[in-house]
Design a protein around this motif. Sequence first.
Motif, PDB file in Angstrom:
ATOM      1  N   GLU A  65       0.830  -1.209   0.000  1.00 57.27           N
ATOM      2  CA  GLU A  65       0.000   0.000   0.000  1.00 57.27           C
ATOM      3  C   GLU A  65       0.864   1.259   0.000  1.00 57.27           C
ATOM      4  N   MET A  66       2.053   1.169   0.604  1.00 57.35           N
ATOM      5  CA  MET A  66       2.971   2.311   0.547  1.00 57.35           C
ATOM      6  C   MET A  66       3.339   2.608  -0.906  1.00 57.35           C
ATOM      7  N   ASP A  67       3.614   1.580  -1.675  1.00 54.69           N
ATOM      8  CA  ASP A  67       3.952   1.793  -3.084  1.00 54.69           C
ATOM      9  C   ASP A  67       2.779   2.403  -3.837  1.00 54.69           C
ATOM     10  N   MET A  68       1.588   1.876  -3.539  1.00 55.36           N
ATOM     11  CA  MET A  68       0.385   2.392  -4.188  1.00 55.36           C
ATOM     12  C   MET A  68       0.251   3.889  -3.897  1.00 55.36           C
ATOM     13  N   LEU A  69       0.526   4.248  -2.642  1.00 57.02           N
ATOM     14  CA  LEU A  69       0.380   5.638  -2.207  1.00 57.02           C
ATOM     15  C   LEU A  69       1.487   6.530  -2.785  1.00 57.02           C
ATOM     16  N   LEU A  70       2.733   6.142  -2.574  1.00 51.03           N
ATOM     17  CA  LEU A  70       3.852   7.020  -2.946  1.00 51.03           C
ATOM     18  C   LEU A  70       3.958   7.206  -4.457  1.00 51.03           C
ATOM     19  N   SER A  71       3.556   6.196  -5.213  1.00 45.94           N
ATOM     20  CA  SER A  71       3.680   6.318  -6.672  1.00 45.94           C
ATOM     21  C   SER A  71       2.745   7.390  -7.231  1.00 45.94           C
ATOM     22  N   THR A  72       1.755   7.813  -6.425  1.00 51.15           N
ATOM     23  CA  THR A  72       0.837   8.839  -6.936  1.00 51.15           C
ATOM     24  C   THR A  72       1.530  10.198  -7.047  1.00 51.15           C
ATOM     25  N   GLY A  73       2.545  10.437  -6.226  1.00 47.19           N
ATOM     26  CA  GLY A  73       3.225  11.737  -6.232  1.00 47.19           C
ATOM     27  C   GLY A  73       3.763  12.071  -7.618  1.00 47.19           C
ATOM     28  N   GLU A  74       4.480  11.137  -8.210  1.00 43.56           N
ATOM     29  CA  GLU A  74       5.086  11.358  -9.519  1.00 43.56           C
ATOM     30  C   GLU A  74       4.019  11.470 -10.605  1.00 43.56           C
ATOM     31  N   GLN A  75       2.890  10.798 -10.372  1.00 42.33           N
ATOM     32  CA  GLN A  75       1.832  10.820 -11.390  1.00 42.33           C
ATOM     33  C   GLN A  75       1.231  12.213 -11.537  1.00 42.33           C
ATOM     34  N   ALA A 106       9.713  -7.964  -7.523  1.00 42.98           N
ATOM     35  CA  ALA A 106       8.453  -7.796  -6.798  1.00 42.98           C
ATOM     36  C   ALA A 106       8.650  -7.309  -5.365  1.00 42.98           C
ATOM     37  N   HIS A 107       9.831  -6.757  -5.047  1.00 45.54           N
ATOM     38  CA  HIS A 107      10.070  -6.254  -3.685  1.00 45.54           C
ATOM     39  C   HIS A 107       9.471  -4.875  -3.511  1.00 45.54           C
ATOM     40  N   HIS A 108       8.364  -4.790  -2.802  1.00 46.88           N
ATOM     41  CA  HIS A 108       7.756  -3.480  -2.611  1.00 46.88           C
ATOM     42  C   HIS A 108       8.659  -2.541  -1.829  1.00 46.88           C
ATOM     43  N   THR A 109       8.618  -1.274  -2.164  1.00 48.90           N
ATOM     44  CA  THR A 109       9.360  -0.139  -1.566  1.00 48.90           C
ATOM     45  C   THR A 109      10.869  -0.156  -1.805  1.00 48.90           C
ATOM     46  N   ARG A 110      11.407  -1.184  -2.443  1.00 42.82           N
ATOM     47  CA  ARG A 110      12.847  -1.156  -2.727  1.00 42.82           C
ATOM     48  C   ARG A 110      13.182  -2.032  -3.924  1.00 42.82           C
ATOM     49  N   ALA A 111      12.310  -1.957  -4.935  1.00 45.79           N
ATOM     50  CA  ALA A 111      12.473  -2.836  -6.090  1.00 45.79           C
ATOM     51  C   ALA A 111      13.664  -2.414  -6.955  1.00 45.79           C
ATOM     52  N   PHE A 136      10.849   6.768 -10.190  1.00 45.39           N
ATOM     53  CA  PHE A 136      10.747   6.129  -8.882  1.00 45.39           C
ATOM     54  C   PHE A 136       9.810   4.920  -8.873  1.00 45.39           C
ATOM     55  N   GLN A 137       9.124   4.661  -9.997  1.00 48.23           N
ATOM     56  CA  GLN A 137       8.140   3.573  -9.964  1.00 48.23           C
ATOM     57  C   GLN A 137       8.323   2.595 -11.113  1.00 48.23           C
ATOM     58  N   GLY A 138       7.798   1.400 -10.909  1.00 51.07           N
ATOM     59  CA  GLY A 138       7.819   0.385 -11.944  1.00 51.07           C
ATOM     60  C   GLY A 138       6.672  -0.566 -11.711  1.00 51.07           C
ATOM     61  N   VAL A 139       6.770  -1.710 -12.370  1.00 51.66           N
ATOM     62  CA  VAL A 139       5.697  -2.695 -12.244  1.00 51.66           C
ATOM     63  C   VAL A 139       6.350  -4.068 -12.166  1.00 51.66           C
ATOM     64  N   SER A 140       5.801  -4.925 -11.316  1.00 52.84           N
ATOM     65  CA  SER A 140       6.439  -6.234 -11.152  1.00 52.84           C
ATOM     66  C   SER A 140       6.046  -7.150 -12.304  1.00 52.84           C
ATOM     67  N   ARG A 141       6.828  -8.172 -12.500  1.00 56.12           N
ATOM     68  CA  ARG A 141       6.608  -9.049 -13.637  1.00 56.12           C
ATOM     69  C   ARG A 141       5.504 -10.073 -13.356  1.00 56.12           C
ATOM     70  N   LEU A 145       0.686  -7.513 -12.127  1.00 57.14           N
ATOM     71  CA  LEU A 145       1.208  -6.196 -12.471  1.00 57.14           C
ATOM     72  C   LEU A 145       1.161  -5.244 -11.272  1.00 57.14           C
ATOM     73  N   GLU A 146       1.847  -5.625 -10.236  1.00 64.62           N
ATOM     74  CA  GLU A 146       1.875  -4.806  -9.034  1.00 64.62           C
ATOM     75  C   GLU A 146       2.715  -3.551  -9.247  1.00 64.62           C
ATOM     76  N   ILE A 147       2.223  -2.419  -8.717  1.00 64.77           N
ATOM     77  CA  ILE A 147       3.016  -1.193  -8.758  1.00 64.77           C
ATOM     78  C   ILE A 147       4.110  -1.284  -7.696  1.00 64.77           C
ATOM     79  N   THR A 148       5.329  -0.980  -8.100  1.00 58.35           N
ATOM     80  CA  THR A 148       6.444  -1.020  -7.154  1.00 58.35           C
ATOM     81  C   THR A 148       7.131   0.347  -7.142  1.00 58.35           C
ATOM     82  N   THR A 149       7.892   0.630  -6.089  1.00 58.76           N
ATOM     83  CA  THR A 149       8.767   1.808  -6.115  1.00 58.76           C
ATOM     84  C   THR A 149      10.202   1.358  -5.850  1.00 58.76           C
ATOM     85  N   LEU A 150      11.136   2.230  -6.214  1.00 57.81           N
ATOM     86  CA  LEU A 150      12.550   1.850  -6.215  1.00 57.81           C
ATOM     87  C   LEU A 150      13.277   2.227  -4.944  1.00 57.81           C
ATOM     88  N   GLY A 151      12.590   2.813  -3.973  1.00 58.43           N
ATOM     89  CA  GLY A 151      13.286   3.315  -2.774  1.00 58.43           C
ATOM     90  C   GLY A 151      13.454   4.816  -2.896  1.00 58.43           C
TER      91      GLY A 151
END
Length: 606
Positions: A65-75, A106-111, A136-141, A145-151
């Motif tokens: 959920e952190m990834d879901m939330l934080l990825s909105t900033g860049e959007q 697929a590592h959330h918050t530090r992919a 800062f964001q990507g998608v898992s394989r 298709l989970e939204i991930t962030t890179l840290g």
Amino acid sequence: MALIVQKYGGTSVGSVDRIQAVAQRVVKTVNAGNSVVVVVSAMGKTTDGLVKLAHEISSNPSRREMDMLLSTGEQVTIALLSMALQELGQPAVSLTGAQVGIVTEAHHTRARILNIATDRLERHLKKGEVIVVAGFQGVSRTEDLEITTLGRGGSDTSAVALAAALKADFCEIYTDVPGILTADPRLVEDAQLMTDITCDEMLELASLGAKVLHPRAVEIARNYGMPLVVRSSWTDDPGTWVTSPMPQPRSLEGLEIARPVDAVEFDTDQAKVALLRVPDRPGIASRLFGEIATQSLDVDLVIQSIHEGNTNDIAFTVTKNSLNRAEAVANAIIPALTAHQPSSLEKAPEVMVEPQIAKVTIAGAGMIGRPGVAARMFSTLANAGINIQMISTSEVKVSCVIDQRDYENAIVTLCHAFDITQSAIDRQPKPQETLTAQNPVRGVALDLKQAQLAIRHVPDRPGMAAKIFQLLADNNVSVDMIIQSQRCRVLNGVMTRDIAFTVAQMDAETARTVLETAAPELGCGEIVVDMAIAKVSIVGSEMVGQPGVAARMFDALYQQKINIQMIATSEIKVSCVVAEDQGVMALRAIHHAFGLAGTQTIQVSA
Ligand code: ASP
Ligand code: MG
């Protein structure tokens, strides 16, 4: 016509005005005949704000959920910047990481980024559109298709990875500072802007440069030979180029290497000199290495461990044919040391030499933030029955001095353990080339956020360092500098040595508790913690093969009467631990001693 990836950080897109200014700059770049892909961060402190919101709801929010939330900033930023570009008549399209096809683990918050699809990007570029990509964001394989962030700070990494995948001509990182400076300008007024720096230097300067440029981005730039420039988005000044030699062509699969180590290096032309039980007062290292430098002897590894009672041990390595002269210098100093010796001391200072040693090193930016890597090196050596005589670490390297007879075995097992298929690199110092006028030191860093721990009386047998650092790694404690002392002490018939290391201050209590719990079982003595330390480091590729660089640093500290508690080195770096309240003074003195001060006043923030 060039293909340029431009990345704008949070402050550069912090307001509507700033976004419009960025749009202007992008259009100017396009009008100059270039194709442009833009990567943006969240506006201003948006990400911090989102983190705060999450913590108001949950003390331990789920990483997904952190990834879901934080990825909105860049959007938010990509949409607004595209609109601003369109307002200027520039065709533009915004894309999320998933829409581009930035595929991550697929590592959330530090992919980490695995690969980037370029077909959609190329389609838009062909149509003459500017593409604005969410950093800062990507998608898992996975199918989902989970939204991930890179840290945190990961947009730099997105930008350089995109540049590598698109084989762009270069990547520009726009920020709120003019580039990379020789020291933190808030602490050193006359810090100077560097026109260029190598990726290797940048990585070793992590504690100085990490705020400006994400180390993972530097690693990608180095691996793919992508030229990078860090510039201010407020001016047209040229900024600092971060360069790397053209590397071997490399597959874009597994783009951010999953491996923490990318090379095993060795050097068999080494001999060790150790000065034991030298009085703990300022000026000894300065004097010793000053004399060594006068003889033009090039010192490689230098370590000084914490003191027991009131004495220190200093050990260093030189090439085998310099050993006799180095030993003579060390012996010549002894009388001066004993002169001040309180008679109560049980044993006098002494010089010890070890002619048949080799140094093996693991290197790689992937070890930053991965606590288990050093431990794995130690356990690999232990399992091969190899005893470690000296350990010295830097941000991106761990070096161990071992018996020369063990070096081939060490290389084979280390290459195997770290999955290194290319052959190990022979690090024998090159014959001194024309000594360039280049300053051997590029930058000076100060880290005030570390604590020093020492474990007394660790039994001197293979596997002890491995056990200790594995234990810390299991508890998520990242260790920075590690030093194993030279001095042996026989306790109940067992040879023991002290091991000292530094960790982030916030991890110090965890480290202490973990070690105190394990000490009886490990057979170690007391755990000593010092929170009030500072680490100051000099970095520069040109210091390889130039005698006297470390000596100059030690002398600068001596002139200020600053005592050195620990020393550790890598080929292109020397770090000293000093008392915390002397850290800033040490930084300034060293910066000055290497003539790094500029005449230009650097505007720190816009
Ligand atoms: N917005 C993210 C952060 O603040 C990523 C970035 O800006 O690089 O960490
Ligand atoms: Mg940043």
